[in-house]
Structure formats: structure tokens, C-alpha cells
Design a protein around this motif. Structure first.
Motif, mmCIF file in Angstrom:
data_model
loop_
_atom_site.group_PDB
_atom_site.id
_atom_site.type_symbol
_atom_site.label_atom_id
_atom_site.label_comp_id
_atom_site.label_asym_id
_atom_site.label_seq_id
_atom_site.Cartn_x
_atom_site.Cartn_y
_atom_site.Cartn_z
ATOM 1 N N ILE A 317 0.845 -1.202 0.000
ATOM 2 C CA ILE A 317 0.000 0.000 0.000
ATOM 3 C C ILE A 317 0.874 1.244 0.000
ATOM 4 O O ILE A 317 0.668 2.166 -0.805
ATOM 5 C CB ILE A 317 -0.952 -0.015 1.215
ATOM 6 C CG1 ILE A 317 -2.036 -1.079 1.026
ATOM 7 C CG2 ILE A 317 -1.582 1.370 1.418
ATOM 8 C CD1 ILE A 317 -2.938 -1.277 2.233
ATOM 9 N N ARG A 318 1.866 1.296 0.881
ATOM 10 C CA ARG A 318 2.743 2.477 0.934
ATOM 11 C C ARG A 318 3.503 2.677 -0.374
ATOM 12 O O ARG A 318 3.647 3.793 -0.870
ATOM 13 C CB ARG A 318 3.710 2.347 2.110
ATOM 14 C CG ARG A 318 3.057 2.673 3.444
ATOM 15 C CD ARG A 318 4.008 2.493 4.607
ATOM 16 N NE ARG A 318 3.888 1.155 5.161
ATOM 17 C CZ ARG A 318 4.846 0.255 5.187
ATOM 18 N NH1 ARG A 318 6.043 0.552 4.693
ATOM 19 N NH2 ARG A 318 4.654 -0.925 5.723
ATOM 20 N N LEU A 354 9.687 8.962 1.564
ATOM 21 C CA LEU A 354 8.780 9.555 2.545
ATOM 22 C C LEU A 354 7.903 8.513 3.233
ATOM 23 O O LEU A 354 7.214 8.818 4.205
ATOM 24 C CB LEU A 354 7.884 10.597 1.858
ATOM 25 C CG LEU A 354 8.601 11.765 1.171
ATOM 26 C CD1 LEU A 354 7.585 12.667 0.479
ATOM 27 C CD2 LEU A 354 9.430 12.553 2.172
ATOM 28 N N GLN A 355 7.929 7.283 2.725
ATOM 29 C CA GLN A 355 7.047 6.243 3.257
ATOM 30 C C GLN A 355 7.635 5.603 4.513
ATOM 31 O O GLN A 355 8.856 5.479 4.661
ATOM 32 C CB GLN A 355 6.798 5.170 2.186
ATOM 33 C CG GLN A 355 6.196 5.702 0.890
ATOM 34 C CD GLN A 355 4.886 6.428 1.113
ATOM 35 O OE1 GLN A 355 3.988 5.928 1.800
ATOM 36 N NE2 GLN A 355 4.766 7.616 0.541
ATOM 37 N N GLU A 356 6.763 5.184 5.383
ATOM 38 C CA GLU A 356 7.168 4.545 6.638
ATOM 39 C C GLU A 356 7.999 3.293 6.367
ATOM 40 O O GLU A 356 7.715 2.531 5.437
ATOM 41 C CB GLU A 356 5.918 4.178 7.441
ATOM 42 C CG GLU A 356 6.207 3.606 8.819
ATOM 43 C CD GLU A 356 4.935 3.229 9.554
ATOM 44 O OE1 GLU A 356 5.030 2.810 10.726
ATOM 45 O OE2 GLU A 356 3.843 3.359 8.962
ATOM 46 N N ASN A 357 9.021 3.084 7.182
ATOM 47 C CA ASN A 357 9.892 1.900 7.148
ATOM 48 C C ASN A 357 10.779 1.826 5.911
ATOM 49 O O ASN A 357 11.397 0.787 5.655
ATOM 50 C CB ASN A 357 9.072 0.601 7.256
ATOM 51 C CG ASN A 357 8.394 0.447 8.593
ATOM 52 O OD1 ASN A 357 8.849 0.999 9.595
ATOM 53 N ND2 ASN A 357 7.292 -0.277 8.626
ATOM 54 N N TYR A 358 10.879 2.911 5.162
ATOM 55 C CA TYR A 358 11.699 2.898 3.948
ATOM 56 C C TYR A 358 13.184 2.925 4.295
ATOM 57 O O TYR A 358 13.616 3.621 5.217
ATOM 58 C CB TYR A 358 11.361 4.117 3.085
ATOM 59 C CG TYR A 358 12.199 4.246 1.838
ATOM 60 C CD1 TYR A 358 11.881 3.541 0.687
ATOM 61 C CD2 TYR A 358 13.307 5.087 1.821
ATOM 62 C CE1 TYR A 358 12.655 3.665 -0.458
ATOM 63 C CE2 TYR A 358 14.088 5.212 0.678
ATOM 64 C CZ TYR A 358 13.756 4.507 -0.462
ATOM 65 O OH TYR A 358 14.529 4.632 -1.598
ATOM 66 N N GLY A 400 11.483 -0.492 -3.850
ATOM 67 C CA GLY A 400 12.000 0.014 -2.587
ATOM 68 C C GLY A 400 12.350 -1.100 -1.620
ATOM 69 O O GLY A 400 11.775 -2.190 -1.667
ATOM 70 N N GLN A 401 13.314 -0.802 -0.764
ATOM 71 C CA GLN A 401 13.625 -1.670 0.367
ATOM 72 C C GLN A 401 12.999 -1.057 1.610
ATOM 73 O O GLN A 401 13.298 0.086 1.968
ATOM 74 C CB GLN A 401 15.148 -1.780 0.562
ATOM 75 C CG GLN A 401 15.878 -2.493 -0.548
ATOM 76 C CD GLN A 401 15.704 -4.007 -0.478
ATOM 77 O OE1 GLN A 401 14.949 -4.525 0.336
ATOM 78 N NE2 GLN A 401 16.420 -4.714 -1.333
ATOM 79 N N TYR A 402 12.139 -1.813 2.239
ATOM 80 C CA TYR A 402 11.486 -1.398 3.471
ATOM 81 C C TYR A 402 11.823 -2.415 4.561
ATOM 82 O O TYR A 402 12.134 -3.573 4.267
ATOM 83 C CB TYR A 402 9.966 -1.350 3.294
ATOM 84 C CG TYR A 402 9.482 -0.411 2.208
ATOM 85 C CD1 TYR A 402 9.037 0.882 2.521
ATOM 86 C CD2 TYR A 402 9.432 -0.814 0.872
ATOM 87 C CE1 TYR A 402 8.568 1.729 1.533
ATOM 88 C CE2 TYR A 402 8.969 0.036 -0.124
ATOM 89 C CZ TYR A 402 8.542 1.305 0.207
ATOM 90 O OH TYR A 402 8.081 2.145 -0.768
#
Length: 599
Positions: A317-318, A354-358, A400-402
Motif C-alpha cells: 500500500i505504501r 517519505l514512506q514509513e519503514n523505507y 523500494g527496500q522497506y
């Protein structure tokens, strides 16, 4: 003189001094991974070629780069003006570099290679040829270190914990599972050479490599202890203290080879030849019983656990929100401000950050305009950067890596009015992507048995693509994760079975040289569907969330089932992403995902 020619001249001087007739340079590091530290990017330093797969061979009269079809067009451009020739290995008239060496070298010639960056598997192929022609191989031949005066240093960044809230299973449980498998395979030790295996096993992550959260390390797993070979300064005290409780001993990175010689005589040791260097393998004493196979952590981490699967829903979702804002911004700004491949690359990377846990990008972002999109792994540079205009095809492959997952997704959009040929190509690719996404298949099915589902509609119209259809995807680890894949070239090894819990990409494509490229990619999660009197059956669920550009679809080429799939997918995209968007973004996405055929 071209800079590459100057470097080649220096290499040849050292070759002559050492009595080497051919020098082989693989594009790898001591861990033989895909993304390597700048310190080990020798081919880039020597030739300017930046692709992720290649081998250079240098002789007194010739220098050639062997790479695969993904990089043919890119290599032609990057090698232009140099003394290095591109050898197109997928063409039958041009043999692989080992076959070329066999034909080009005389008996009793000498081949030099740095065994630290040559896999055991490749060394054996090279040695078979060499033995037949009575050629000598020197695997302690490092001719680059003396020449590369401004060589980048290795990272000094510290590793960090990857807690159970993200990993789902603690270190001790993972060690127990690996040791249980070691008992089944009758080995007392397990040599790990791939940092991603070690990161998964020990629930840590590092910052040594761009795009992959890895700490450069080796490990030897025993029944009582784990020897971790890494820079001790990179292991924070709190993690080192936890390691000590579990019998995980930290030793200097350089001592891995020497420690192998101390293992108990007659013990069995499991290694993975594809990721073990010839130099490290040569340090294993003959008194040990060596067993070769895919590493145990590689098999275990390929199947995501319930916590990882649950976390991935939020990650997608993010990631989808960042992508939606990105594509919305392109349409909003295209007539207002100049945009280029590089500026859009920076934009999507920033929106993800800007996304959480990025943590970071999962590979170099690809924003490719028109003819650049025909290069499957194109990455814009200041020399190639192109301004975006109307009536173009734009391909964006990014990820992305989260802390709670790794993403990889490709979308192709049209700015302007697409041609009939572009719409047909896009639709055939889409049909293949949907076909694989909807696959239902019996337990035990191999990746190569599914590949045809994505290519069928392209083949029917004389189209194809040179890369695989799907690769495994890690979890806060490598974006390309084995051992499984969906490819014509993957075989019947049990490690290539597409099993429940496995993540795999779905990315058919068409590339028209000099015109445009089209690729649509989602990530799929395999799960068990049902069991009948004929056995267990599996299927996929699509977990990536981003709209598909309907302006590029020729709906007359889609059947009712495919349109139903598209509408259902778009409904899910809007439902899951819209709560996290601004009002204008939400309305824009509503139009992009409205039911097919509704204006």
C-alpha cells in the motif's frame, strides 16, 4: 588515447610480466552477488560498462566483453570508442568466453584470474576446457589492485537489528531449523558465502551495498557455534551481546579461509558452489567431506512466513501510494515544468523515501523514454538524460527496500496518443501478465513450466523478450532472490519449484530497438488453492498495487475474463490506496481505475 585503452595497456604490461596469455575479469565480488560494492566494480572501472552481468577477457591482441541480451544495446553505447569489443553471447555464432578461450589460446598457454571473484561453478567449467588443451589457470592473479589507485574503499557503516516484528522468527529458531536440515543432510558444518543468507539467518541488515541491505560477511554454522566473519566494528554492541548468548562468534572478515582449515577432520561441510569463490573453496582441506547444494537458508527464506506475508500488505500500500503520487504528478506537471528521465528518477525515489519503514531503493530506478525503454536495464545518466515530451512511451521500473518488505514493479504509460502498434504490443504483454497471474497449477510445478503462460500471446504474433519472466523477491533483502525463477532456462532442480509462500515477479515485455519498450510487472505470492483427488493445487495472488494505463490497451484484443481481471484489480488498487491520497490525487486515480469501457 581512450582512457580504457590506457588501462588495458597497463593490464597487458602486468600480464606479460606474470606470463599470462589471457586475463579473465568477472563482474563480481567475493560473495558473487548481483549488486556489488564500488570497490569491486572492476569492469565499470576498466570499460565504462555498468550492466550487472558481464565478463571481460583480455589478451595481447584482443579485449572483449561477454554479456547477455538484456545489455546488448547498452553495452554497444558504453563501449563505443573503446578498444573493448561486445560479444553477443546469445547468438550461436559467438561462443561464450570459455569456448572463445579454447579456440583462441594455444596449448600450454596461461590464463590469469582473481579466484576471489570467480565462482567454483565457473572455475570448473574453465578448468575442464583448460585441462583438455593443457592450459594452466592461475587463480591468484590480481592485476587490478596495483593499477586502481583511486579505488573506492569499502563501507564502514554499522549493521542493524531486524526485529521479530518484521522477520517473524527469531534467530534461535532459525538456527534450529538450519541445524535440523544439516542433520538430515549428514553435515556438521555449513559454509555461508551469500550475505543475504546470513542476514536472514541472524536477523540483521547492513549498509555495505547500494540497493540491498547487506553486511559483507561469511559464516560457518556448526552444531554448537556460528562463526561470523565480518568487520567487528560494524556490529553494534547490543547485537554482539545477543550473538554471544547464542554462540555466534564474531571473527575478522579476512579469517574465513584460514578458519576452514581448522575444522575437525572427517566432518561434512555443505557449500553452495554458485556463491563460493574458487579461492575460498581451495582453502577447504581435503580431509573434510564436501557436499554441494543450494544453501539451507536460501531455501528457507524463499518461503515467506505468516508475519512477513502479513507485513507485505502494508508495504505494498505504501509503495503504491508513492507510485500513484508519482504518476499523478507527471500528468499534472508535464505542461508546466520541464521533466527529464533523471528528474523523474529523483522524484519517484524521493516519494518512496517519505514512506514509513523505507530504507533505500531496491535497484537502480529505471525511467526510460521512448527508445531508451527498449533497453531492458537502462539507467539514465547525465550523458543520456532525455527531456520528456508529449506523444511518448515512458517505462518506469522501480522498487523500494522497506523494513517490512522489498518491492519491484514496472509500469509503462503513454503521454499523448499511442499508435495502433504500441497499443497492440502493450495489450499482448498485458494478456501474458494476466495469464500468469491467474495460473492454477499442481504442487511440484517448476518455474519453466509456467513461463509459456506469459509468452503465449507474444509468440502468436512473432514477438518475444530475451529475459526471464519472473524472479524471486526477497523480504528486506535482495530484490532478485533465488533459487526459484520463472524462465525458459530454469530447470527441474527441486529448488526451482514454485511453492506456497514464494514471492515471484510477473514481467513479460516487448522491446522494439530504436523505438520503445513495454513491460508490465507485478509481484505475485504463491499460495495453496485446493486439494482434489488429483492432488494439491496452487495459484497466485497479485500483491503489487498500481494502476495500469488503459489508454495503451486495445480492448478488442482482451477477452471477457481478462477484462474482468483488470476491473477487479483496478477496484482493489483504488480501494486500498485512495484513503492515503489527497483529494485531487484520489479523483485522478478514480478515473484511472474506473471500470473498463466506462468513459
Amino acid at each position: 588515447m581512450h582512457q580504457t585503452s590506457e588501462k588495458l595497456a597497463l593490464v597487458r604490461t602486468l600480464m606479460e610480466e606474470r606470463g599470462v596469455d589471457a586475463y579473465v575479469i568477472p563482474d563480481t565480488d567475493p560473495h558473487l552477488g548481483e549488486y556489488i560494492p564500488e570497490h569491486w566494480q572492476i569492469i565499470k572501472w576498466l570499460s565504462g560498462f555498468t550492466g550487472s552481468a558481464g565478463t571481460i577477457v583480455v589478451t595481447a591482441e584482443f579485449a572483449g566483453l561477454w554479456t547477455d541480451s538484456r545489455y546488448f544495446l547498452q553495452a554497444e553505447k558504453q563501449l563505443s570508442g573503446s578498444e573493448i569489443t561486445l560479444v553477443r553471447t546469445d547468438l550461436t555464432e559467438n561462443p561464450g568466453f570459455i569456448q572463445w578461450l579454447s579456440k583462441s589460446l594455444q596449448s600450454h598457454s596461461r590464463i590469469g584470474v582473481n579466484g576471489q571473484v570467480l565462482s567454483v561453478s565457473m572455475f570448473r567449467k574453465l578448468k575442464r576446457m583448460a585441462d583438455e588443451k593443457k592450459i594452466v589457470i592461475d587463480i591468484e592473479c590480481d592485476l587490478i589492485s596495483p593499477l586502481w589507485s583511486d579505488r573506492p574503499s569499502l563501507s564502514r557503516e554499522q549493521a542493524f537489528d531486524h526485529p521479530v516484528s518484521f522477520s517473524g522468527i527469531d534467530r534461535n529458531q532459525k538456527l534450529t531449523r538450519v541445524r535440523d536440515e544439516m542433520v538430515k543432510q549428514n553435515v556438521e558444518f555449513h559454509l555461508l558465502t551469500s550475505p543475504d543468507d546470513i542476514m536472514w539467518l541472524l536477523n540483521i541488515r547492513g549498509k555495505d551495498i547500494k540497493h540491498s541491505p547487506l553486511l559483507m560477511s561469511f559464516a560457518i554454522i556448526g552444531m554448537e557455534q556460528v562463526l561470523l566473519f565480518a568487520d567487528e566494528e560494524k556490529i553494534p554492541f547490543i547485537i554482539a551481546r545477543e550473538f554471544d548468548k547464542l554462540g555466534i562468534v564474531i571473527l575478522p572478515y579476512e579469517e574465513a579461509a584460514g578458519m576452514l582449515s581448522t575444522l575437525r577432520s572427517g566432518s561434512g561441510i555443505l557449500i553452495s558452489p554458485a556463491s563460493t569463490s574458487a579461492a575460498l573453496y581451495s582453502s577447504i582441506p581435503g580431509r573434510l567431506k564436501v557436499k554441494e547444494d543450494v544453501s539451507i537458508p536460501a531455501r528457507l527464506k524463499a518461503v515467506k512466513n505468516s508475519t512477513e506475508i502479513s507485513n507485505l500488505s502494508g508495504t505494498m500500500i505504501r509503495d503504491g501510494v508513492a507510485l500513484t503520487k508519482f504518476f499523478f504528478g507527471i500528468e499534472r506537471d508535464k505542461d508546466l515544468i520541464p521533466m527529464s528521465e533523471l528528474s523523474l528518477t529523483a522524484r519517484i525515489d524521493h516519494l518512496r523515501s517519505l514512506q514509513e519503514n523505507y530504507l533505500t531503493t531496491s535497484f537502480p530506478t529505471i525511467v526510460a523514454y521512448n527508445e531508451h525503454a527498449a533497453l531492458p536495464h537502462y539507467t539514465a545518466t547525465s550523458e543520456t538524460d532525455t527531456v520528456i515530451s508529449d506523444d511518448c512511451i515512458l517505462l518506469v521500473d522501480s522498487g523500494g527496500q522497506y523494513l517490512d518488505g522489498t518491492t519491484d514493479i514496472t509500469r509503462t504509460i503513454c503521454l499523448g496518443k499511442p499508435t495502433g502498434k504500441q497499443k497492440a504490443d502493450f495489450t499482448f504483454v498485458l494478456k501474458g501478465m494476466i495469464s500468469l497471474a491467474q495460473a492454477v497449477f499442481p504442487s511440484g510445478t517448476y518455474g519453466h513450466q509456467l513461463d509459456i503462460l506469459a509468452r503465449k500471446y507474444l509468440w502468436e504474433h512473432g514477438l518475444n523478450y530475451g529475459h526471464g519472466t519472473g524472479h524471486g523477491v526477497g523480504y528486506c533483502l535482495n530484490v532478485h532472490e533465488g533459487p526459484h525463477r520463472i524462465s525458459i532456462k530454469s530447470g527441474n532442480d527441486p529448488s526451482n519449484i514454485i511453492a506456497p509462500g514464494i514471492l515471484v515477479s510477473d514481467e513479460p515485455a516487448v522491446y522494439r530497438e530504436g523505438e520503445y519498450g513495454i513491460r508490465t510487472e507485478n509481484m505475485l505470492l504463491c499460495y495453496e488453492d485446493e486439494e482434489t483427488e488429483f492432488g494439491k493445487f496452487n495459484r497466485f495472488i497479485t500483491i503489487s498495487l498500481c494502476y495500469i494505463d488503459k489508454s495503451l490497451i486495445d480492448f478488442s484484443l482482451l477477452d471477457r475474463n481478462e477484462i474482468t481481471w483488470l476491473n477487479k484489480y483496478h477496484s482493489e488498487v483504488f480501494e486500498k490506496l485512495s484513503p492515503f491520497l489527497e483529494q485531487d490525487e484520489r479523483e485522478w486515480l478514480r478515473l484511472k481505475t474506473q471500470e473498463a469501457g466506462v468513459l
